[in-house]
Enzyme design. Structure first.
Site, PDB file in Angstrom:
ATOM      1  N   GLU A 104      18.195   8.789  16.455  1.00  0.00           N
ATOM      2  CA  GLU A 104      18.187   8.973  15.003  1.00  0.00           C
ATOM      3  C   GLU A 104      18.944  10.230  14.556  1.00  0.00           C
ATOM      4  O   GLU A 104      18.954  11.240  15.243  1.00  0.00           O
ATOM      5  CB  GLU A 104      16.749   9.036  14.496  1.00  0.00           C
ATOM      6  CG  GLU A 104      16.080   7.669  14.583  1.00  0.00           C
ATOM      7  CD  GLU A 104      14.604   7.680  14.199  1.00  0.00           C
ATOM      8  OE1 GLU A 104      14.151   6.714  13.561  1.00  0.00           O
ATOM      9  OE2 GLU A 104      13.891   8.636  14.544  1.00  0.00           O
ATOM     10  N   CYS A 119      21.200  16.572  10.575  1.00  0.00           N
ATOM     11  CA  CYS A 119      20.299  16.923  11.663  1.00  0.00           C
ATOM     12  C   CYS A 119      20.553  15.914  12.780  1.00  0.00           C
ATOM     13  O   CYS A 119      20.293  14.722  12.605  1.00  0.00           O
ATOM     14  CB  CYS A 119      18.881  16.801  11.101  1.00  0.00           C
ATOM     15  SG  CYS A 119      17.588  17.127  12.244  1.00  0.00           S
ATOM     16  N   CYS A 126      11.908  13.327  24.285  1.00  0.00           N
ATOM     17  CA  CYS A 126      11.917  14.734  24.683  1.00  0.00           C
ATOM     18  C   CYS A 126      10.857  14.947  25.750  1.00  0.00           C
ATOM     19  O   CYS A 126       9.747  14.420  25.636  1.00  0.00           O
ATOM     20  CB  CYS A 126      11.640  15.625  23.475  1.00  0.00           C
ATOM     21  SG  CYS A 126      11.720  17.378  23.865  1.00  0.00           S
ATOM     22  N   CYS A 130       5.655  18.973  23.090  1.00  0.00           N
ATOM     23  CA  CYS A 130       4.848  19.782  22.169  1.00  0.00           C
ATOM     24  C   CYS A 130       3.771  18.871  21.579  1.00  0.00           C
ATOM     25  O   CYS A 130       4.040  17.705  21.256  1.00  0.00           O
ATOM     26  CB  CYS A 130       5.717  20.364  21.065  1.00  0.00           C
ATOM     27  SG  CYS A 130       7.002  21.423  21.729  1.00  0.00           S
ATOM     28  N   CYS A 133       4.306  16.972  17.967  1.00  0.00           N
ATOM     29  CA  CYS A 133       5.608  16.398  17.596  1.00  0.00           C
ATOM     30  C   CYS A 133       5.718  14.928  17.968  1.00  0.00           C
ATOM     31  O   CYS A 133       5.378  14.542  19.094  1.00  0.00           O
ATOM     32  CB  CYS A 133       6.691  17.212  18.306  1.00  0.00           C
ATOM     33  SG  CYS A 133       8.330  16.510  18.198  1.00  0.00           S
ATOM     34  N   CYS A 348      11.110  16.851   9.764  1.00  0.00           N
ATOM     35  CA  CYS A 348      11.062  17.561  11.042  1.00  0.00           C
ATOM     36  C   CYS A 348       9.912  17.059  11.896  1.00  0.00           C
ATOM     37  O   CYS A 348       8.772  17.015  11.452  1.00  0.00           O
ATOM     38  CB  CYS A 348      10.831  19.041  10.802  1.00  0.00           C
ATOM     39  SG  CYS A 348      12.342  19.952  10.836  1.00  0.00           S
TER      40      CYS A 348
HETATM   41  N1  SAH Z   1      13.458  20.447  20.362  1.00  0.00           N
HETATM   42  C1  SAH Z   1      13.993  21.379  19.468  1.00  0.00           C
HETATM   43  C2  SAH Z   1      14.703  20.755  18.288  1.00  0.00           C
HETATM   44  C3  SAH Z   1      14.095  19.528  17.675  1.00  0.00           C
HETATM   45  S1  SAH Z   1      12.570  19.696  16.833  1.00  0.00           S
HETATM   46  C4  SAH Z   1      12.933  22.342  18.995  1.00  0.00           C
HETATM   47  O1  SAH Z   1      11.766  22.098  19.251  1.00  0.00           O
HETATM   48  O2  SAH Z   1      13.299  23.357  18.420  1.00  0.00           O
HETATM   49  C5  SAH Z   1      13.019  20.399  15.261  1.00  0.00           C
HETATM   50  C6  SAH Z   1      11.937  21.234  14.634  1.00  0.00           C
HETATM   51  O3  SAH Z   1      10.877  20.417  14.109  1.00  0.00           O
HETATM   52  C7  SAH Z   1      11.277  22.196  15.603  1.00  0.00           C
HETATM   53  O4  SAH Z   1      11.095  23.464  15.015  1.00  0.00           O
HETATM   54  C8  SAH Z   1       9.938  21.530  15.809  1.00  0.00           C
HETATM   55  O5  SAH Z   1       8.975  22.385  16.330  1.00  0.00           O
HETATM   56  C9  SAH Z   1       9.634  20.994  14.453  1.00  0.00           C
HETATM   57  N2  SAH Z   1       8.560  19.999  14.388  1.00  0.00           N
HETATM   58  C10 SAH Z   1       8.175  19.162  15.373  1.00  0.00           C
HETATM   59  N3  SAH Z   1       7.155  18.378  14.930  1.00  0.00           N
HETATM   60  C11 SAH Z   1       6.907  18.742  13.650  1.00  0.00           C
HETATM   61  C12 SAH Z   1       5.999  18.284  12.653  1.00  0.00           C
HETATM   62  N4  SAH Z   1       5.191  17.278  12.883  1.00  0.00           N
HETATM   63  N5  SAH Z   1       6.002  18.898  11.442  1.00  0.00           N
HETATM   64  C13 SAH Z   1       6.876  19.891  11.184  1.00  0.00           C
HETATM   65  N6  SAH Z   1       7.794  20.339  12.068  1.00  0.00           N
HETATM   66  C14 SAH Z   1       7.801  19.775  13.298  1.00  0.00           C
HETATM   67 FE1  SF4 Z   2      10.709  18.338  22.015  1.00  0.00          FE
HETATM   68 FE2  SF4 Z   2       9.441  17.979  19.692  1.00  0.00          FE
HETATM   69 FE3  SF4 Z   2       8.864  20.090  21.202  1.00  0.00          FE
HETATM   70 FE4  SF4 Z   2      11.248  19.975  19.936  1.00  0.00          FE
HETATM   71  S1  SF4 Z   2       9.222  20.086  18.985  1.00  0.00           S
HETATM   72  S2  SF4 Z   2      10.852  20.556  22.085  1.00  0.00           S
HETATM   73  S3  SF4 Z   2      11.629  17.750  20.042  1.00  0.00           S
HETATM   74  S4  SF4 Z   2       8.537  17.926  21.762  1.00  0.00           S
END
Ligand code: SAH
Ligand code: SF4
Length: 363
Positions: A104, A119, A126, A130, A133, A348
């Site tokens: 996406e 973006c 991934c 986290c 996410c 995000c």
């Molecule tokens: N993996 C990389 C880039 C992709 S995630 C990273 O983690 O930085 C892009 C951003 O979205 C990151 O800051 C991530 O922590 C945030 N993010 C992930 N899940 C989210 C959520 N449910 N609500 C708001 N931000 C979120």
């Molecule tokens: Fe991966 Fe989501 Fe963590 Fe970014 S925030 S490193 S996309 S699991």
């Protein structure tokens, strides 16, 4: 009666896709075809600057060379499967990769300014996992190639023109620094002066904190912008939501981030998602301010975007406002980022390519 079996041999010629080839790779390709090296530079401009993908129309090549190129090569972006438009104008693109995996891309127009941020994704899924996410929940499928990364941008420019976006952030699916070589190759293509010509200041990599690769990126000379997904200002809290913090400890990571800022002379951005009742108190404000003391940086506060099935809570607008207000006098710059595209799961951390592949909708 004798039966004859007729064997039909079909030779299917698959063309080589040049999407993702760098200038030096195209120069080598021309040399291998018995041409002069500078022809590679001409081809590079046609493909990445002029978005001319028809070899027959590359007028500074001989007819013979155009035919030879056309016989063997193509320049093809991933297939678009679906687009969705949010009520706030954010647009989500679902691509189908050659091996049928989904990926996406999100295009976010900024009303009242020329700025349009795209973006892009760097992996399918991934592996970092986290806990909050959606991409992390789908697990890791594979790395994108440099061609598939840059292809998301090439697609937009081919479809909607040069102004389709002004800024690129690697905040889509995946952890860019876990796919370092392909991401760096794609960034080199983005900023190439005879190619896509994006300014280094308009390209941002966001990472969950891969310290060794942050160091490597600092030393690479690319000097692009770095965003760190911080989300908690102490080791103890960070470990609770981001397993990567167990491997790359917060204090070491911060040392590397300071190194990055010094070496590249860029202002690092910290992303801090506020989760209700987790990292939203005065002690968190103070810990955050202490962590970045003396560092030229920007802190971007985001409200948690709800992900189905996960227990984290989105804070109220008042809470966001309060946190930002307390933090502002203690750090160089604070911004509160508005969630965009939530109604189409494009915000995000919501990218998880839930759509079923194989059915074309809305294109
Ligand atoms: N993996 C990389 C880039 C992709 S995630 C990273 O983690 O930085 C892009 C951003 O979205 C990151 O800051 C991530 O922590 C945030 N993010 C992930 N899940 C989210 C959520 N449910 N609500 C708001 N931000 C979120
Ligand atoms: Fe991966 Fe989501 Fe963590 Fe970014 S925030 S490193 S996309 S699991």
């Amino acid at each position: 009666m004798r039966k004859f079996l007729i064997h039909l041999h079909l030779t299917i010629m698959t063309k080589i896709n040049l999407l993702g080839y760098t200038l030096s790779e195209l120069e080598q390709l021309m040399i291998d075809m018995g041409e002069k090296k500078f022809r590679g530079g001409q081809l590079f401009k046609w493909l990445y600057r002029d978005h001319q993908t028809e070899f027959e129309l590359m007028t500074d090549f001989s007819k013979e060379l155009r035919k030879k190129l056309d016989d063997k090569f193509e320049f093809k972006t991933p297939d678009l499967l679906q687009t969705q438009v949010s009520e706030d104008g954010t647009q989500k693109f679902l691509f189908n990769l050659a091996d049928n995996l989904p990926v996406e891309t999100v295009l976010i127009p900024d009303f009242g300014s020329e700025r349009k941020t795209v973006c892009i994704s760097s992996q399918v899924g991934c592996a970092v996992g986290c806990k909050f996410c959606a991409t992390g929940q789908m697990g890791y499928k594979r790395d994108l190639t440099a061609g598939e990364i840059i292809g998301q941008l090439v697609y937009l420019r081919e479809e909607f023109g040069l102004d389709s976006f002004s800024n690129v952030v690697m905040m889509g699916m995946g952890e860019p620094l876990a796919n370092y070589d392909n991401v760096v190759k794609a960034v080199e293509l983005m900023i190439a002066p005879t190619g896509m010509m994006l300014s280094r200041k308009k390209v941002t990599i966001s990472t969950s904190g891969y310290s060794p690769k942050i160091k490597k990126l600092a030393d690479s000379g690319l000097n692009i912008c770095l965003a760190i997904s911080l989300h908690a200002a102490t080791q103890e809290k960070r470990e609770k939501i981001m397993p990567i913090a167990e491997t790359f400890k917060l204090d070491k990571m911060m040392q590397t981030v300071r190194y990055y800022a010094d070496k590249t002379r860029t202002q690092v951005m910290f992303e801090y998602i506020i989760f209700e009742d987790f990292n939203d108190k005065m002690e968190d404000v103070l810990a955050l301010a202490k962590l970045v003391r003396g560092l030229s940086c920007k802190i971007n506060l985001l409200a948690y975007n709800k992900v189905e099935g996960l227990d984290y809570k989105r804070p109220s607008d008042e809470k966001m406002h309060w946190f930002g207000g307390q933090l502002a006098p203690r750090v160089p710059v604070v911004t509160v980022r508005k969630s965009r595209g939530r109604d189409i799961d494009a915000a995000c951390g919501q990218l998880a390519a839930k759509q079923k592949l194989g059915s074309k909708i809305d294109v």
